[in-house]
Structure formats: C-alpha cells, structure tokens
Motif scaffolding. Structure first.
Motif, short mmCIF file in Angstrom:
data_model
loop_
_atom_site.label_atom_id
_atom_site.label_comp_id
_atom_site.label_asym_id
_atom_site.label_seq_id
_atom_site.Cartn_x
_atom_site.Cartn_y
_atom_site.Cartn_z
N ARG A 256 0.76 -1.19 0.05
CA ARG A 256 -0.09 -0.06 -0.07
C ARG A 256 0.84 1.32 0.11
O ARG A 256 1.75 1.19 0.65
CB ARG A 256 -1.04 -0.08 1.32
CG ARG A 256 -1.78 1.01 1.44
CD ARG A 256 -2.90 0.92 2.44
NE ARG A 256 -2.26 0.90 3.87
CZ ARG A 256 -1.78 1.91 4.45
NH1 ARG A 256 -2.17 3.21 4.19
NH2 ARG A 256 -1.46 1.82 5.81
N PHE A 257 0.58 2.15 -0.67
CA PHE A 257 1.36 3.32 -0.97
C PHE A 257 0.54 4.66 -0.52
O PHE A 257 -0.50 4.56 -0.61
CB PHE A 257 1.68 3.49 -2.42
CG PHE A 257 2.43 2.62 -3.17
CD1 PHE A 257 3.85 2.28 -2.86
CD2 PHE A 257 1.87 1.78 -4.07
CE1 PHE A 257 4.50 1.27 -3.37
CE2 PHE A 257 2.62 0.77 -4.67
CZ PHE A 257 3.72 0.61 -4.54
N GLU A 258 1.31 5.33 0.29
CA GLU A 258 0.73 6.63 0.85
C GLU A 258 1.62 7.82 0.81
O GLU A 258 2.62 7.90 1.07
CB GLU A 258 0.77 6.16 2.59
CG GLU A 258 -0.14 7.24 3.26
CD GLU A 258 -0.21 6.67 4.85
OE1 GLU A 258 -1.13 5.73 5.06
OE2 GLU A 258 0.65 7.41 5.48
N ALA A 259 0.99 8.48 -0.30
CA ALA A 259 1.81 9.73 -0.67
C ALA A 259 1.45 11.10 0.23
O ALA A 259 0.12 11.14 0.60
CB ALA A 259 1.40 10.02 -1.97
N GLU A 260 2.56 11.80 0.39
CA GLU A 260 2.19 13.14 1.03
C GLU A 260 3.05 14.24 0.17
O GLU A 260 4.21 14.10 0.39
CB GLU A 260 2.68 13.01 2.76
CG GLU A 260 2.04 13.97 3.32
CD GLU A 260 2.63 13.72 4.95
OE1 GLU A 260 2.30 14.77 5.52
OE2 GLU A 260 2.96 12.76 5.27
N SER A 261 2.62 15.33 0.05
CA SER A 261 3.20 16.41 -0.62
C SER A 261 3.34 17.73 0.13
O SER A 261 2.36 17.78 1.08
CB SER A 261 2.51 16.78 -2.05
OG SER A 261 2.26 15.67 -2.83
N PHE A 262 4.52 18.28 -0.25
CA PHE A 262 5.05 19.62 0.64
C PHE A 262 5.21 20.70 -0.31
O PHE A 262 6.04 20.37 -1.56
CB PHE A 262 5.97 19.37 1.52
CG PHE A 262 5.83 18.24 2.54
CD1 PHE A 262 5.24 18.25 3.84
CD2 PHE A 262 6.00 16.84 2.20
CE1 PHE A 262 4.98 17.39 4.70
CE2 PHE A 262 5.87 15.90 3.09
CZ PHE A 262 5.26 16.13 4.21
N THR A 263 4.89 21.94 -0.31
CA THR A 263 5.44 22.68 -1.03
C THR A 263 6.65 23.28 -0.18
O THR A 263 6.97 23.01 0.82
CB THR A 263 4.41 24.01 -0.97
OG1 THR A 263 4.43 24.37 0.51
CG2 THR A 263 3.06 23.77 -1.50
N ASN A 264 7.44 23.88 -1.00
CA ASN A 264 8.88 24.49 -0.55
C ASN A 264 8.62 25.17 1.01
O ASN A 264 9.34 25.14 1.59
CB ASN A 264 9.64 25.08 -1.65
CG ASN A 264 10.41 24.34 -2.45
OD1 ASN A 264 10.07 23.15 -2.44
ND2 ASN A 264 11.28 24.85 -3.53
N GLY A 265 7.56 26.16 0.84
CA GLY A 265 7.27 26.89 2.08
C GLY A 265 7.25 25.83 3.31
O GLY A 265 7.74 26.08 4.53
N GLY A 275 19.16 18.25 4.64
CA GLY A 275 20.55 18.76 4.19
C GLY A 275 20.57 19.66 2.94
O GLY A 275 21.58 20.14 2.66
N LYS A 276 19.45 20.12 2.47
CA LYS A 276 19.24 21.07 1.18
C LYS A 276 17.92 21.39 1.19
O LYS A 276 16.89 20.62 1.48
CB LYS A 276 19.87 20.34 0.24
CG LYS A 276 19.33 18.84 -0.26
CD LYS A 276 19.86 18.59 -1.85
CE LYS A 276 19.25 17.29 -2.06
NZ LYS A 276 19.97 16.70 -3.47
N PRO A 277 17.67 22.56 0.78
CA PRO A 277 16.33 22.98 0.80
C PRO A 277 15.31 22.42 -0.39
O PRO A 277 16.12 22.00 -1.39
CB PRO A 277 16.41 24.57 0.37
CG PRO A 277 17.89 24.73 -0.25
CD PRO A 277 18.56 23.63 0.41
N GLY A 278 14.10 22.43 -0.18
CA GLY A 278 13.26 21.68 -1.00
C GLY A 278 13.01 20.31 -0.85
O GLY A 278 12.45 19.56 -1.82
N PHE A 279 13.60 19.83 0.13
CA PHE A 279 13.39 18.42 0.23
C PHE A 279 12.97 18.08 1.47
O PHE A 279 13.18 18.63 2.64
CB PHE A 279 14.79 17.44 -0.29
CG PHE A 279 15.02 17.49 -1.54
CD1 PHE A 279 14.71 16.41 -2.44
CD2 PHE A 279 15.87 18.75 -1.99
CE1 PHE A 279 15.07 16.23 -3.69
CE2 PHE A 279 16.05 18.48 -3.42
CZ PHE A 279 15.75 17.59 -4.16
N TRP A 280 12.38 16.61 1.97
CA TRP A 280 11.82 16.30 3.10
C TRP A 280 12.86 15.35 3.84
O TRP A 280 12.82 15.51 5.05
CB TRP A 280 10.62 15.51 2.78
CG TRP A 280 9.74 15.23 4.02
CD1 TRP A 280 9.09 16.03 4.89
CD2 TRP A 280 9.64 14.11 4.87
NE1 TRP A 280 8.30 15.42 5.70
CE2 TRP A 280 8.88 14.25 5.88
CE3 TRP A 280 10.40 13.10 4.74
CZ2 TRP A 280 8.59 13.39 6.78
CZ3 TRP A 280 10.45 11.95 5.62
CH2 TRP A 280 9.40 11.98 6.81
#
Ligand code: FAD
Ligand code: UDP
Length: 395
Positions: A256-265, A275-280
């Motif tokens: 089962r895949f559970e996706a979650e998205s985030f904006t850069n903000g 360790g770098k911006p724009g990543f979780w």
C-alpha cells in the motif's frame, strides 16, 4: 463464439515485457494488439505528475540499472538518460545510517573514525559461517555478522515478506552489497540512470515508433480473448490467473502506498534533516528496518529525477498480504513458492501458441532490465519460429 477481429499477435499486459515484444514483432512487420486492464501503459514502471506537480512512480520507485550494453542500446532508441548514483539511508535507533553497509556505516556504528583495513579485519571477527549461503539470513550474517544483520535486515525483511530471512532465497538479501570503502551507491550495476523524461515518455515513444501495434487500455484478458483471434498469444500477467488458479493462487506480496506532498514553504523546518532546501529527507530512499514502524521505506523520488519543482512528494510503503483482486507486486523468492510455481510452469510449457514473458508470467523477482532481456529473447524466438509476415495466413 466468433472473434470480432484478427491479429497476428495478441499481447496481454503493456509493461516492459508486453511492449518490448510488441515493438520487436511490429518492427518485423507483424500486426500486434496489446491490451492491459489498467488505464495506462508502462505496467509497474508507470510514472506521472501528481497534483503537487512532482513526477512520481505510481507503483513504487523504479531505479533503472543494468550491466547489459545491449539493453541500454535498445532502450536508448526511445529515451535519453539522466544518470543517477542511487543513494539511500537506513533509519534505526533514532538516527540515519549510511546504507548499504560500508566504511561510513562502520564509523557510525563504532562512533569514531576508522579505515578499510580495520573494518575488513573486524568483519572477519563477526562473520558467521562461510561457504554457499542457503538462505537470506546466512547470506547476511556470513557477510556482516549478526548485529548488523539484526540492525538492518531482520526486521525489514520480516515486514517486507512476512517471512523470516532464513525462509527466503539467499539472493533476496544477498543482492544488497557490502563494501569496505566509502562507496555509498545502493546498486552495483555499471549503468544506473532514469529515463530523462520518465518511464511513461519512454513507453510512449516505443509505441509511437511501432506502426502496426494497436493498444487497448482497460481491457481484461478474458475480453481480449473473445475480441481477437490471433496466431500467437503473449501473456505477461500472473501465470496462476492464466490457468484459472487451478492449483490454487501462488503466494505474492502486495503493497500500500501512502503519498504526502509539501510545498517548498512547508519544507523549511525539514532543511536541517534533508541537508538541502526543497527536500523532506536526506536521500531518495530511507529504509525503516525496525518492526515498531509499520512501513518499510519512504521514497522521495525528486532526489533521483532531478526535477526542478517548488514542491516534493514522499511515499511511505506498507507491505501487505496479497488477496485475489489486488496487485500481486512481488512473487515470493522462497523454495515453497517456487515448488508451487513449477506446477503452473509445466502447464505453461505445454501451451504451443502462448508465450509467458515477464515478472508475473514466470513468477520471478526480476528487475526491469532482466524483463527487457527476456522479452527481446522471446521476440527473437518468435521471429525465428514464424518468419516474416509474408507467410501470414490470417489476413
Ligand atoms: P508489469 O510491469 O507488472 O506489467 C504487467 C501488465 O500486465 C500490468 O500492466 C497489468 O495490469 C497487466 N495485466 C496483468 N494481468 C492482466 C490481465 N489478466 N488482463 C489484462 N492485463 C493484465 N525493477 C527495477 O529494475 N528497479 C527497481 O527499482 C524496481 N523497483 C520495483 C519496486 C516495486 C514496488 C515493484 C513492485 C517492482 C519493482 N521493480 C523494479 C520490478 C519491475 O516493476 C519489473 O521488473 C517490471 O515492471 C516487470 O515488467 P512486466 O512487464 O513483466 O510486468
Ligand atoms: N533488505 C533489508 N533491509 C534493507 C534493504 C533491503 O533487509 O534496508 C532486504 C529485504 O529483504 C529486501 C531485499 O533486501 O526485500 C532486497 O532489497 P531491495 O531494496 O533490492 O528491494 P526491492 O527494491 O526489490 O523492494
């Protein structure tokens, strides 16, 4: 019942197995119909842009890699490549570890700096057994000893397969490399890259180049069999389904895949972890071997695709028991399951006008490049057998 139409080859499944066979046969002038019960081509390698604008792999991460220059050459007709040194981490005992096990992992484990010689000598003191490993537990403890096995492998494998490593073929865990240097790449193959514009674009180009291939999505095998009369059938679905489960269903593992998205903000507070911006998270994939965590891994594919986008998507993977009607993602690489498959394999071998190609049709834990190789070999075999379309009798 009279079929509605004729074709030379009827191909069930539009993944790598089905599409490669179709492309090769069509290039030789044969008429092919491909059907798939899903609404898209690409099989499990399918990728798409999600609501956040991130290119994601819908059925779990697909890291293309191969040692075969013939397979790279063949696929390069349909795509350019984005080279990736696939790197991952493992998360256990409240910290991220370098993984697969290498000198950096050893230093993290010891809590001090070390060198390859010391690490190699230490491995000699902890390794258990020798000779040929008979199962996945032996494959790991004979390489890294029991403590690292328990830290990284035992729980993960139990969650992934719902079987103990000692009940799985040695090749399952044995495919994870061990290195005494600082090479952190997850995979060992010479060629490691993703299709530049994604897998779906690769499949689109492959089928566009194949005049003579008709593609019908949302069509089940049973319906296809009624609709098209063919001289030869190529089947890339589950072999037990083809034979109406007459010996019972084979064992599979599902997900089962559970996706979650985030904006850069929304990612600002993760910057120190990633360790770098724009990543979780700090790598394309983080494995969670502890049994207390219900998922096995979190994948943030943007690390690998290199896509420039103001958002990211992470996908948690929860292994689950497979039940009929669900996606049979993984054949089980274990002796009992192989024995059950052999009964179907015998029936398959007796089918004169059917080829069984791909991961599910041959019940093997194959990577994409192996399936492409198998499909190319099967197409060659069919071309030798049926010759050129000038010998066609069905038109
Ligand atoms: P599939 O891609 O499964 O295609 C078979 C198609 O047949 C499907 O589209 C299905 O809908 C269709 N079908 C089945 N039965 C029927 C029916 N009765 N009627 C109509 N249509 C039917 N490989 C790698 O090389 N690298 C990786 O990193 C990697 N990661 C993976 C991660 C996961 C979670 C999984 C599950 C697999 C991964 N693989 C990876 C393996 C890879 O997915 C396979 O090797 C490859 O997709 C097999 O291609 P295929 O054509 O045999 O099967
Ligand atoms: N494995 C493990 N711990 C890890 C990674 C892998 O125990 O951190 C074992 C597990 O049994 C897994 C197998 O090694 O199924 C192969 O791992 P891989 O990442 O190649 O699996 P896949 O991508 O095919 O799911």
């Amino acid at each position: 019942m009279q079929a509605d139409a004729n074709t030379d080859f009827l191909i069930i499944g539009a993944g790598f197995a089905g599409c490669v066979v179709a492309e090769r046969l069509a290039a030789a002038g044969w008429k092919c119909v491909i059907v798939d019960r899903r609404g898209h081509v690409g099989g499990n390698a399918y990728d798409e842009t999600d609501a956040a604008g991130v290119l994601v792999h819908r059925y779990g991460p697909h890291y293309f890699r191969t040692n075969s220059s013939r397979i790279v050459q063949y696929l390069s007709r349909f795509t350019e490549w984005h080279a990736v040194a696939y790197t991952i981490k493992s998360f256990a005992r409240d910290r991220y570890w370098s993984f697969p096990v290498n000198l950096n992992t050893f230093e993290q484990y010891q809590g001090r700096s070390s060198n390859s010689e010391e690490f190699a000598a230490w491995l000699e003191t902890v390794r258990v057994g020798g000779g040929e490993a008979r199962n996945s537990e032996e494959a790991v403890i004979s390489q890294v000893g029991r403590d690292l096995y328990e830290l990284f492998f035992e729980g993960y494998t139990l969650k992934q397969w719902q079987r103990h490593p000692r009940d799985l073929d040695a090749s399952v865990c044995g495919r994870i490399p061990l290195r005494t240097n600082r090479d952190e790449r997850y995979l060992t193959e010479d060629f490691q890259a993703l299709p530049q514009r994604g897998y779906s674009a690769l499949f689109g180009n492959m089928l566009e180049a194949s005049a003579g291939v008709e593609v019908h999505m949302g069509v089940e095998f049973a319906e296809a069999r009624r609709r098209w009369r063919c001289r030869h059938l190529v089947f890339s679905g589950p072999v037990d389904e083809f034979f109406d489960y007459q010996f019972g269903p084979l064992p599979y593992r599902s997900l089962r895949f559970e996706a979650e998205s985030f904006t850069n903000g929304q990612l600002e507070e993760r910057a120190s972890i990633a360790g770098k911006p724009g990543f979780w998270q700090p790598a394309m994939q983080v494995n969670y071997p502890e049994l207390a965590v219900p998922f096995t891994r979190i994948v943030e594919i943007k690390h690998a695709t290199g896509q420039q986008v103001e958002a990211t998507t992470i996908v948690r993977e929860y292994p689950k028991e497979w039940q009929r009607g669900e996606e049979p993602y993984y054949p089980i690489p274990a002796p009992g399951a192989q024995a059950a498959y052999q009964r179907y394999a015998q029936l398959a071998a007796a089918e004169e006008h059917v080829s069984f190609v791909g991961r599910l049709a041959t019940y093997r834990y194959y990577n994409m490049d192996q399936v492409v190789g198998m499909a190319l070999a099967e197409a060659d075999k069919l071309l030798r057998r049926y010759g050129s379309p000038s010998s066609r009798i069905l038109d």
